[in-house]
Design an enzyme around this catalytic site. Structure first.
Site, PDB file in Angstrom:
ATOM      1  N   ASP A 130      73.902  37.806  62.958  1.00  0.00           N
ATOM      2  CA  ASP A 130      74.522  39.216  62.735  1.00  0.00           C
ATOM      3  C   ASP A 130      74.639  40.106  63.882  1.00  0.00           C
ATOM      4  OD1 ASP A 130      75.412  41.555  61.475  1.00  0.00           O
ATOM      5  OD2 ASP A 130      73.569  42.142  60.548  1.00  0.00           O
ATOM      6  N   GLU A 177      76.674  43.830  55.783  1.00  0.00           N
ATOM      7  CA  GLU A 177      77.535  42.565  55.458  1.00  0.00           C
ATOM      8  C   GLU A 177      76.353  41.700  54.503  1.00  0.00           C
ATOM      9  OE1 GLU A 177      75.592  42.548  58.096  1.00  0.00           O
ATOM     10  OE2 GLU A 177      74.237  40.976  57.962  1.00  0.00           O
ATOM     11  N   LYS A 185      76.644  46.017  66.806  1.00  0.00           N
ATOM     12  CA  LYS A 185      75.286  46.633  66.888  1.00  0.00           C
ATOM     13  C   LYS A 185      75.229  46.810  68.467  1.00  0.00           C
ATOM     14  CE  LYS A 185      72.760  43.961  63.293  1.00  0.00           C
ATOM     15  NZ  LYS A 185      72.447  45.137  62.490  1.00  0.00           N
ATOM     16  N   ARG A 210      74.628  42.567  51.881  1.00  0.00           N
ATOM     17  CA  ARG A 210      74.760  42.989  50.498  1.00  0.00           C
ATOM     18  C   ARG A 210      76.126  42.490  49.860  1.00  0.00           C
ATOM     19  NH1 ARG A 210      74.502  49.219  52.086  1.00  0.00           N
ATOM     20  NH2 ARG A 210      73.109  48.441  53.555  1.00  0.00           N
ATOM     21  N   ASP A 249      68.319  36.707  60.893  1.00  0.00           N
ATOM     22  CA  ASP A 249      69.011  37.378  59.771  1.00  0.00           C
ATOM     23  C   ASP A 249      69.375  36.396  58.561  1.00  0.00           C
ATOM     24  OD1 ASP A 249      69.625  39.940  58.652  1.00  0.00           O
ATOM     25  OD2 ASP A 249      71.844  39.769  59.233  1.00  0.00           O
TER      26      ASP A 249
HETATM   27  N1  BES Z   1      70.431  42.335  59.155  1.00  0.00           N
HETATM   28  C1  BES Z   1      70.766  44.079  59.201  1.00  0.00           C
HETATM   29  C2  BES Z   1      69.424  44.741  59.168  1.00  0.00           C
HETATM   30  C3  BES Z   1      68.329  44.532  59.928  1.00  0.00           C
HETATM   31  C4  BES Z   1      68.293  45.611  60.870  1.00  0.00           C
HETATM   32  C5  BES Z   1      67.120  43.480  59.835  1.00  0.00           C
HETATM   33  C6  BES Z   1      67.480  45.508  61.787  1.00  0.00           C
HETATM   34  C7  BES Z   1      66.431  43.771  60.903  1.00  0.00           C
HETATM   35  C8  BES Z   1      66.086  44.563  61.527  1.00  0.00           C
HETATM   36  C9  BES Z   1      71.726  44.331  58.145  1.00  0.00           C
HETATM   37  O1  BES Z   1      73.082  43.676  57.988  1.00  0.00           O
HETATM   38  C10 BES Z   1      72.353  45.801  58.736  1.00  0.00           C
HETATM   39  O2  BES Z   1      72.981  45.494  59.831  1.00  0.00           O
HETATM   40  N2  BES Z   1      72.173  46.694  58.143  1.00  0.00           N
HETATM   41  C11 BES Z   1      72.671  47.867  58.155  1.00  0.00           C
HETATM   42  C12 BES Z   1      73.264  48.550  57.142  1.00  0.00           C
HETATM   43  C13 BES Z   1      74.065  49.949  57.583  1.00  0.00           C
HETATM   44  C14 BES Z   1      75.089  49.688  58.095  1.00  0.00           C
HETATM   45  C15 BES Z   1      74.457  50.603  56.116  1.00  0.00           C
HETATM   46  C16 BES Z   1      71.563  48.816  58.856  1.00  0.00           C
HETATM   47  O3  BES Z   1      70.510  48.508  58.157  1.00  0.00           O
HETATM   48  O4  BES Z   1      71.552  49.702  59.735  1.00  0.00           O
HETATM   49 ZN    ZN Z   2      72.487  41.478  58.336  1.00  0.00          ZN
HETATM   50 MN    MN Z   3      74.304  43.804  59.622  1.00  0.00          MN
END
Ligand code: BES
Ligand code: ZN
Ligand code: MN
Length: 499
Positions: free
Chosen positions: A269, A348, A276, A350, A287
């Site tokens: 991811d 992504e 990111k 969800r 992920d």
């Molecule tokens: N895979 C990430 C969530 C994550 C973040 C897991 C850090 C472990 C450590 C997920 O896909 C994600 O990026 N979520 C975003 C959602 C937001 C953009 C609404 C997040 O949590 O920042």
């Molecule tokens: Zn993710």
């Molecule tokens: Mn993500």
């Protein structure tokens, strides 16, 4: 490694090292500890009086050459206070011991249960050993690739022969569960260049064949035919095509509807166009941890021959930025027909879960549990200490809560309120994929809720418990395999959730 069981008196046990777990004591009173004390000219009492060892959590100490003993070394391990003794005390004690030189330098060792006859304790002991000694060496070279431990035989012993039956069963069960959890850890640790969606799907097929589980892999064409617009929208940015894997284990023949397990399988991811920051981005190879947990859980259930029908669904994809990637503002049409405006391409998980949860309907499930590294916001709910769980059925939540207590893989329920549902409503589309920062774990769940059917459902967010930052007694630094113990316990004690 060979795991076996035996029975006999402590003095009669012959091994390079006997591991003796003991609860806290102020003076040596009875049992094996007393015998050991007498046979070692009061060495145990001395350890206690000098404050070196008195059975506290984390303490380890050796007694050498006790007179009349067949073994030259007894390794005392602290379990902590008797009044707070749980299965996890054994997991932690054996986890600590698993990396001790006394054990890794021995060929044959025996864990001796003195006065403990609870099979949960037996099971937890082997879990602690196997989870604590887990190593990830396959990406090293030369000598470092090899396991440096000399231990080839680990036995578990009780004094009373009549306890041998329950001991054997518990050791076998614990071994299968810990192997499952270590498989999930290994997969979650595997770099994304060694675990693309295609490689991962092939790996699942191999494992399914080995464990006689049915496996079906949908390739990108089949995924298109299923109209999984959300999954396809995420995979668009990557050179690697997505896969969608369905595993089935039938533990009964009466046609009972399955419990469906869904796991997020993003093999990397990057965030996509909403990329990111570079710091810690490498951790996003993990992920796909949810999918690894569900794969390992169905294998574990099959090996334990649990009497229920199970389906595991894992959407597998990368999330990458490129000229073909989905862009913020784009609208995707889900398999269910619900439209979603992409506010943030990093939300992504969800999206792929939306299509997977909708697909679960084809099995008319008696219940669905999904597990995913879904939101960074989970850090601000329970930190590394536990996983937020959300859902629509009190009975299913209660089953998870009691499994959480029994396995020490902790979950805690959070609510799905209308405020969170409102945050996901679209202006030009039905839904948006990001509700912003407030209550991020809950708004993500409110999004998923739109895609479930009329069945009991639980969603577990493992975004932070999937990874141990420092290292704990039976959890080395790195991937945790979180959920395998928890869900195996839920499925072992399963009953159809009441409405
Ligand atoms: N895979 C990430 C969530 C994550 C973040 C897991 C850090 C472990 C450590 C997920 O896909 C994600 O990026 N979520 C975003 C959602 C937001 C953009 C609404 C997040 O949590 O920042
Ligand atoms: Zn993710
Ligand atoms: Mn993500």
């Amino acid at each position: 490694m060979q795991f076996r069981t035996t029975s006999g008196k402590l003095q009669e046990i012959s091994a390079d090292c006997i591991v003796l777990p003991v609860t806290s004591f102020s003076s040596v009173k009875s049992g094996a500890l007393k015998q050991l004390d007498s046979a070692s000219k009061g060495a145990v009492s001395s350890l206690a009086s000098f404050g070196e060892f008195s059975g506290k959590t984390g303490e380890i100490s050796s007694i050498y050459s006790p007179q009349g003993f067949k073994s030259k070394r007894v390794l005392l391990v602290g379990l902590g206070e008797e009044s707070t003794l749980t299965a996890d005390s054994f997991r932690a004690a054996l986890g600590n011991v698993s990396r001790a030189k006394a054990l890794t330098g021995s060929r044959k060792a025996v864990v001796y249960f003195d006065g403990f006859s609870d099979d949960e304790f037996f099971q937890a002991a082997i879990e602690g050993y196997m989870l604590g000694s887990f190593k990830m060496n396959e990406f090293r070279s030369g000598e470092a690739r090899k396991d440096s431990s000399k231990l080839t035989d680990l036995l578990f012993a009780v004094s009373d022969k009549r306890e041998l039956g329950p001991l054997q069963a518990a050791i076998k069960r614990g071994q299968i569960i810990a192997e499952g959890q270590n498989l999930a850890r290994r997969l979650a640790f595997t770099p994304s260049n060694y675990l693309t969606p295609r490689i991962y799907a092939r790996k699942m097929q191999e494992l399914a064949r080995k464990h006689r589980i049915h496996c079906r892999v949908l390739d990108e064409k089949a995924i298109e035919r299923e109209n999984m617009g959300c999954l396809l929208g995420v995979s668009r940015g990557s050179e690697e095509p997505p896969r969608f894997v369905i595993l089935r284990y039938n533990g009964r023949r009466d046609g009972q509807k399955p419990v469906v397990l869904v796991g997020k399988g993003v093999t990397f991811d990057s965030g996509g166009i909403s990329i990111k920051p570079a710091e810690n981005m490498h951790e996003m190879k993990g992920d796909m941890h949810g999918s690894a947990t569900m794969l390992a859980t169905i294998i574990t259930a099959a090996r334990l021959k649990l009497p229920l029908n199970l389906v595991t669904i894992t959407p597998l994809t990368e999330n990458m930025p490129s000229g073909t990637a989905t862009k913020p503002g784009d609208v995707l049409v889900s398999r269910k027909g619900i439209t979603v405006e992409i506010i943030n391409t990093d939300a992504e998980g969800r999206l792929i879960l939306a299509d997977a949860l909708d697909y679960a309907n084809t099995f008319e499930p008696q219940a669905v549990i999904d597990i995913a590294t879904l939101t960074g916001a989970a850090l601000f709910v329970l930190g590394y200490a536990g996983a937020p769980v959300l859902g629509n059925n009190d009975d299913l939540m209660a089953q998870l809560a009691s499994a959480s207590d029994a396995t020490a893989e902790r979950t805690w329920r959070m609510p799905i309120w209308d405020e969170f549902r409102d945050a996901m409503k679209g202006s030009i589309s039905d839904l948006i994929n990001s509700g912003g920062r407030p209550a991020g774990t809950m708004t993500a769940t409110a999004f998923l809720e739109n895609f479930i059917g009329n069945w009991p459902w639980a969603h577990i967010d493992i975004a932070y418990v999937d990874h141990e930052p420092k290292g704990r007694p039976y959890q080395p630094k790195g991937a945790t395999g979180f959920g395998v113990r928890l869900l195996t316990h839920v499925l072992t004690n399963w009953h159809r959730p009441k409405k």
